[in-house]
Design a protein around this motif. Structure first.
Motif, mmCIF file in Angstrom:
data_model
loop_
_atom_site.group_PDB
_atom_site.id
_atom_site.type_symbol
_atom_site.label_atom_id
_atom_site.label_comp_id
_atom_site.label_asym_id
_atom_site.label_seq_id
_atom_site.Cartn_x
_atom_site.Cartn_y
_atom_site.Cartn_z
ATOM 1 N N ARG A 157 5.911 21.457 6.772
ATOM 2 C CA ARG A 157 4.614 21.841 6.249
ATOM 3 C C ARG A 157 3.546 20.896 6.788
ATOM 4 N N PRO A 158 2.266 21.295 6.711
ATOM 5 C CA PRO A 158 1.203 20.500 7.329
ATOM 6 C C PRO A 158 0.687 19.338 6.493
ATOM 7 N N GLU A 159 0.935 19.327 5.171
ATOM 8 C CA GLU A 159 0.337 18.287 4.337
ATOM 9 C C GLU A 159 0.900 16.899 4.696
ATOM 10 N N THR A 160 0.047 15.875 4.596
ATOM 11 C CA THR A 160 0.464 14.507 4.899
ATOM 12 C C THR A 160 -0.013 13.546 3.821
ATOM 13 N N ILE A 161 0.636 12.385 3.774
ATOM 14 C CA ILE A 161 0.217 11.352 2.816
ATOM 15 C C ILE A 161 -1.165 10.806 3.173
ATOM 16 N N GLU A 162 -1.508 10.822 4.452
ATOM 17 C CA GLU A 162 -2.841 10.349 4.855
ATOM 18 C C GLU A 162 -3.938 11.241 4.287
ATOM 19 N N GLU A 163 -3.681 12.556 4.235
ATOM 20 C CA GLU A 163 -4.653 13.466 3.616
ATOM 21 C C GLU A 163 -4.828 13.139 2.139
ATOM 22 N N THR A 164 -3.721 12.836 1.471
ATOM 23 C CA THR A 164 -3.811 12.482 0.053
ATOM 24 C C THR A 164 -4.609 11.206 -0.142
ATOM 25 N N ALA A 165 -4.329 10.191 0.670
ATOM 26 C CA ALA A 165 -5.054 8.924 0.565
ATOM 27 C C ALA A 165 -6.546 9.123 0.814
ATOM 28 N N ALA A 166 -6.882 9.976 1.770
ATOM 29 C CA ALA A 166 -8.300 10.261 2.052
ATOM 30 C C ALA A 166 -8.961 10.942 0.865
ATOM 31 N N LEU A 167 -8.234 11.810 0.176
ATOM 32 C CA LEU A 167 -8.769 12.477 -1.012
ATOM 33 C C LEU A 167 -9.029 11.466 -2.122
ATOM 34 N N VAL A 168 -8.127 10.513 -2.280
ATOM 35 C CA VAL A 168 -8.334 9.443 -3.266
ATOM 36 C C VAL A 168 -9.633 8.697 -2.960
ATOM 37 N N ASP A 169 -9.834 8.354 -1.685
ATOM 38 C CA ASP A 169 -11.072 7.675 -1.279
ATOM 39 C C ASP A 169 -12.296 8.523 -1.612
ATOM 40 N N GLU A 170 -12.208 9.804 -1.284
ATOM 41 C CA GLU A 170 -13.344 10.725 -1.481
ATOM 42 C C GLU A 170 -13.741 10.818 -2.950
ATOM 43 N N LEU A 171 -12.760 10.674 -3.832
ATOM 44 C CA LEU A 171 -13.013 10.835 -5.267
ATOM 45 C C LEU A 171 -13.391 9.532 -5.965
ATOM 46 N N GLY A 172 -13.456 8.434 -5.206
ATOM 47 C CA GLY A 172 -13.935 7.190 -5.797
ATOM 48 C C GLY A 172 -12.923 6.086 -5.919
ATOM 49 N N GLY A 173 -11.662 6.352 -5.597
ATOM 50 C CA GLY A 173 -10.650 5.319 -5.633
ATOM 51 C C GLY A 173 -10.419 4.736 -4.250
ATOM 52 N N THR A 174 -9.322 4.021 -4.121
ATOM 53 C CA THR A 174 -8.920 3.475 -2.828
ATOM 54 C C THR A 174 -7.523 3.998 -2.522
ATOM 55 N N GLY A 175 -7.404 4.807 -1.493
ATOM 56 C CA GLY A 175 -6.121 5.401 -1.146
ATOM 57 C C GLY A 175 -5.437 4.639 -0.029
ATOM 58 N N VAL A 176 -4.151 4.419 -0.186
ATOM 59 C CA VAL A 176 -3.352 3.716 0.809
ATOM 60 C C VAL A 176 -2.117 4.568 1.095
ATOM 61 N N ALA A 177 -1.973 5.022 2.325
ATOM 62 C CA ALA A 177 -0.833 5.869 2.698
ATOM 63 C C ALA A 177 0.280 5.016 3.289
ATOM 64 N N VAL A 178 1.495 5.187 2.759
ATOM 65 C CA VAL A 178 2.660 4.471 3.279
ATOM 66 C C VAL A 178 3.801 5.473 3.432
ATOM 67 N N GLN A 179 4.269 5.658 4.646
ATOM 68 C CA GLN A 179 5.363 6.601 4.890
ATOM 69 C C GLN A 179 6.677 5.973 4.426
#
Length: 295
Positions: free
Chosen positions: A53-75
């Protein structure tokens, strides 16, 4: 919830690539937390994911940033103890502790099969697939707890959330899809109880949480709709009470921000129950509860 309610808190969402995990990471971000988003699917490759599937942890981390938090993606592949131990070492080095651990690892949606394949006796199922479901749904949670809970008990007040499907009460009285699926979802509820027993002396809270009918990326794709057009889906009547992944995420963020969160200790609760208690709503302002009348 105020946007800074969880400012300064360090959260790990294990299994944050898509579905409930992404919704939980996003909701913690809404509340200002630093959210470490782990999973196998990354811009760097699938990492052994059972999904193509196309979803990635980096997309999730970016969404966290966009919403006001700090997102950190770790595979991380949470079936690999060495990878989870390396994650723990990194967190200890960079943050010293964690305040919230959400164990949302699953990855067996394809293996459990579509509804026409449900309710078949064990001897008609593929044993390799069944054992893989157990590994993905139980072993991952144990491996993650073993490595990361020492970081949660560094200081009192930590929160462990075990994500499952169905409350302990409901699953005790109802057969769930297959013997393998049933075993996993019942076991995860029990994990919140058992790990909670071990966390009690450290002033930490453990709770099992189940979403209702979740409009995950996979579910939306199945019905050929998007989050904006989900009401047009040709789906069973119960789909009207479905919820976005953000809904259960807001429930978990509410527990994390609650100074009296210990009242949930070793319990098993639904997103709908948390919404009634804390007063939050889904993205569309509703408080859906697919479990109403099913308990």
């Amino acid at each position: 919830m105020k946007p800074d309610r969880l400012a300064g808190r360090i959260a790990v969402v294990a299994g944050a690539t898509r579905g409930a995990g992404r919704g939980i990471a996003a909701a913690l971000g809404e509340a200002g937390a630093t959210v470490i988003c782990t999973g196998r699917s990354s811009i760097n490759g699938r990492g052994g994911s059972d999904y193509d599937r196309p979803e990635t942890i980096e997309e999730t981390a970016a969404l966290v940033d966009e919403l006001g938090g700090t997102g950190v993606a770790v595979q991380v592949d949470h079936l690999e103890p060495a990878q989870v131990a390396a994650l723990a070492d990194r967190i200890r080095s960079e943050y010293g502790h964690i305040d919230v651990l959400v164990n949302d690892i699953w990855g067996a949606e394809i293996l459990k099969g579509p509804p026409p394949q449900w309710d078949r006796p064990i001897w008609e199922l593929d044993i390799a697939d069944g054992l893989r479901i157990l590994r993905l749904g139980i072993d991952t949670h144990l491996i993650t707890a073993h490595a990361l809970l020492p970081l949660l008990v560094e200081q009192p007040g930590g929160l462990l959330v075990e994500m499952t499907d169905g409350t302990a009460e409901y699953n005790a009285a109802n057969y769930r899809i297959s013997v393998f699926y049933d075993a996993v979802k019942s076991a995860v509820n029990r994990l919140a109880f058992a790990l909670g027993h071990e966390l009690t002396p450290y002033g930490a809270t453990a709770v099992a949480v189940t979403p209702g009918w979740l409009r995950s990326e996979i579910m939306l794709e199945h019905y050929g709709v998007t989050e904006e057009t989900w009401r047009d889906a040709d789906a069973p009547a119960g789909f009207a009470e479905s919820e976005s992944p953000r809904f259960v995420g807001r429930g978990i963020a509410s527990i994390a921000a609650d100074r009296d969160r210990a009242r949930w200790h070793q319990r098993s609760v639904t997103a709908g129950e948390l919404a009634r208690e804390y007063g939050f709503t889904d993205l569309d302002g509703r408080q859906p509860d697919a479990w109403a009348g099913m308990e």
